[in-house]
Write a protein that holds these residues in place. Sequence first.
Motif, PDB file in Angstrom:
ATOM      1  N   MET A   1       0.831  -1.201   0.000  1.00  0.00           N
ATOM      2  CA  MET A   1       0.000   0.000   0.000  1.00  0.00           C
ATOM      3  C   MET A   1       0.868   1.255   0.000  1.00  0.00           C
ATOM      4  O   MET A   1       0.605   2.202  -0.752  1.00  0.00           O
ATOM      5  N   ALA A   2       1.875   1.258   0.847  1.00  0.00           N
ATOM      6  CA  ALA A   2       2.729   2.441   0.991  1.00  0.00           C
ATOM      7  C   ALA A   2       3.451   2.759  -0.314  1.00  0.00           C
ATOM      8  O   ALA A   2       3.533   3.920  -0.717  1.00  0.00           O
ATOM      9  N   ALA A   3       3.974   1.747  -0.980  1.00  0.00           N
ATOM     10  CA  ALA A   3       4.681   1.970  -2.246  1.00  0.00           C
ATOM     11  C   ALA A   3       3.723   2.534  -3.284  1.00  0.00           C
ATOM     12  O   ALA A   3       4.052   3.492  -3.990  1.00  0.00           O
ATOM     13  N   ALA A   4       2.524   1.948  -3.368  1.00  0.00           N
ATOM     14  CA  ALA A   4       1.530   2.431  -4.335  1.00  0.00           C
ATOM     15  C   ALA A   4       1.130   3.872  -4.021  1.00  0.00           C
ATOM     16  O   ALA A   4       1.070   4.724  -4.918  1.00  0.00           O
ATOM     17  N   TYR A   5       0.876   4.150  -2.757  1.00  0.00           N
ATOM     18  CA  TYR A   5       0.434   5.485  -2.348  1.00  0.00           C
ATOM     19  C   TYR A   5       1.525   6.530  -2.594  1.00  0.00           C
ATOM     20  O   TYR A   5       1.239   7.654  -3.013  1.00  0.00           O
ATOM     21  N   ALA A   6       2.779   6.138  -2.335  1.00  0.00           N
ATOM     22  CA  ALA A   6       3.902   7.070  -2.482  1.00  0.00           C
ATOM     23  C   ALA A   6       4.372   7.175  -3.928  1.00  0.00           C
ATOM     24  O   ALA A   6       5.229   8.006  -4.237  1.00  0.00           O
ATOM     25  N   GLY A   7       3.837   6.337  -4.806  1.00  0.00           N
ATOM     26  CA  GLY A   7       4.249   6.381  -6.208  1.00  0.00           C
ATOM     27  C   GLY A   7       5.628   5.810  -6.455  1.00  0.00           C
ATOM     28  O   GLY A   7       6.318   6.203  -7.395  1.00  0.00           O
ATOM     29  N   VAL A   8       6.043   4.852  -5.618  1.00  0.00           N
ATOM     30  CA  VAL A   8       7.346   4.206  -5.782  1.00  0.00           C
ATOM     31  C   VAL A   8       7.130   2.885  -6.519  1.00  0.00           C
ATOM     32  O   VAL A   8       6.431   1.998  -6.018  1.00  0.00           O
TER      33      VAL A   8
ATOM     34  N   LEU B   1      10.895   3.962   2.005  1.00  0.00           N
ATOM     35  CA  LEU B   1       9.951   4.483   1.010  1.00  0.00           C
ATOM     36  C   LEU B   1       9.584   5.936   1.307  1.00  0.00           C
ATOM     37  O   LEU B   1       9.438   6.754   0.391  1.00  0.00           O
ATOM     38  N   ASN B   2       9.454   6.252   2.572  1.00  0.00           N
ATOM     39  CA  ASN B   2       9.129   7.629   2.952  1.00  0.00           C
ATOM     40  C   ASN B   2      10.255   8.583   2.557  1.00  0.00           C
ATOM     41  O   ASN B   2       9.999   9.672   2.040  1.00  0.00           O
ATOM     42  N   ARG B   3      11.496   8.162   2.789  1.00  0.00           N
ATOM     43  CA  ARG B   3      12.636   9.037   2.439  1.00  0.00           C
ATOM     44  C   ARG B   3      12.715   9.259   0.931  1.00  0.00           C
ATOM     45  O   ARG B   3      12.881  10.381   0.478  1.00  0.00           O
ATOM     46  N   ILE B   4      12.605   8.183   0.151  1.00  0.00           N
ATOM     47  CA  ILE B   4      12.794   8.348  -1.291  1.00  0.00           C
ATOM     48  C   ILE B   4      11.592   9.023  -1.955  1.00  0.00           C
ATOM     49  O   ILE B   4      11.711   9.519  -3.074  1.00  0.00           O
TER      50      ILE B   4
ATOM     51  N   LYS C   1      -7.738  13.327   3.194  1.00  0.00           N
ATOM     52  CA  LYS C   1      -7.342  13.074   1.808  1.00  0.00           C
ATOM     53  C   LYS C   1      -5.925  12.515   1.745  1.00  0.00           C
ATOM     54  O   LYS C   1      -5.617  11.654   0.932  1.00  0.00           O
ATOM     55  N   LYS C   2      -5.055  13.008   2.626  1.00  0.00           N
ATOM     56  CA  LYS C   2      -3.671  12.523   2.684  1.00  0.00           C
ATOM     57  C   LYS C   2      -3.518  11.654   3.927  1.00  0.00           C
ATOM     58  O   LYS C   2      -3.597  12.156   5.043  1.00  0.00           O
ATOM     59  N   ILE C   3      -3.313  10.377   3.708  1.00  0.00           N
ATOM     60  CA  ILE C   3      -3.172   9.448   4.831  1.00  0.00           C
ATOM     61  C   ILE C   3      -1.703   9.137   5.080  1.00  0.00           C
ATOM     62  O   ILE C   3      -0.833   9.550   4.313  1.00  0.00           O
TER      63      ILE C   3
ATOM     64  N   PRO D   1      -9.564   3.291  -3.269  1.00  0.00           N
ATOM     65  CA  PRO D   1      -9.789   2.027  -3.973  1.00  0.00           C
ATOM     66  C   PRO D   1      -8.527   1.473  -4.622  1.00  0.00           C
ATOM     67  O   PRO D   1      -8.401   0.261  -4.812  1.00  0.00           O
ATOM     68  N   GLU D   2      -7.582   2.360  -4.934  1.00  0.00           N
ATOM     69  CA  GLU D   2      -6.330   1.912  -5.558  1.00  0.00           C
ATOM     70  C   GLU D   2      -5.466   1.081  -4.612  1.00  0.00           C
ATOM     71  O   GLU D   2      -4.533   0.396  -5.049  1.00  0.00           O
ATOM     72  N   LEU D   3      -5.765   1.119  -3.322  1.00  0.00           N
ATOM     73  CA  LEU D   3      -4.990   0.351  -2.341  1.00  0.00           C
ATOM     74  C   LEU D   3      -5.680  -0.967  -1.951  1.00  0.00           C
ATOM     75  O   LEU D   3      -5.061  -1.815  -1.315  1.00  0.00           O
TER      76      LEU D   3
END
Length: 198
Positions: free
Chosen positions: A18-25, A71-74, A147-149, A190-192
């Motif tokens: 989820m985190a990678a998808a949300y962060a666009g990584v 993931l947060n750093r990059i 909106k931003k989780i 829904p994307e997650l």
Amino acid sequence: MPKLLYASTSPYSSKVRMAAAYAGVAIDLVPVKTEDKPAELIGANPLGKIPALVLDDGRSVHDSRAIIQHLNRISKNALFPRNPDKRLEAEVLEALADGICDCALSMVYERRIRPEEMVYQPWLDRQWTKITAALDLLNANPPKLPKKITAGQMALRACLGYLAPRFAGKWEKGRGRLTRWAARFDEKFPELKSAVPA
């Protein structure tokens, strides 16, 4: 592209996906079975645990929280607020969700690995008491879904997704606010949803 060694049933893998998808990584998803002790997984994490992220340069990052921080750093802080108090709140929520999963997994393994006559019920009861205390706390005050989780909300959604098939009818009882929270999460993001544990 970095490779994520994961299992679709793992809440920790779910949180990272989820985190990678949300962060666009962009990551390459590589499903593994830990019980097979695949060489690729052992090479990435000598503990043989998932998830493990293998970077382009061959280094590996293991433990879901370490992967989330990477993931947060990059992604330039896509997963945690910059405000120290709000970041702490997100980190504590992530830790609580992971702690629930730790207890739930220990219950699953107690039943799966031991012969039925050797299953230690006091251990199961103790873990369930911890789980219910944490769920009751969360149900009394579910985290907001702006909106931003953050990684904290993703960890909680992964956690509830893990509990759903394994403790169906048990974890939800008396926790309508938390079950509605999970449904709202899926509606808003829904994307997650495809990363929620299967």
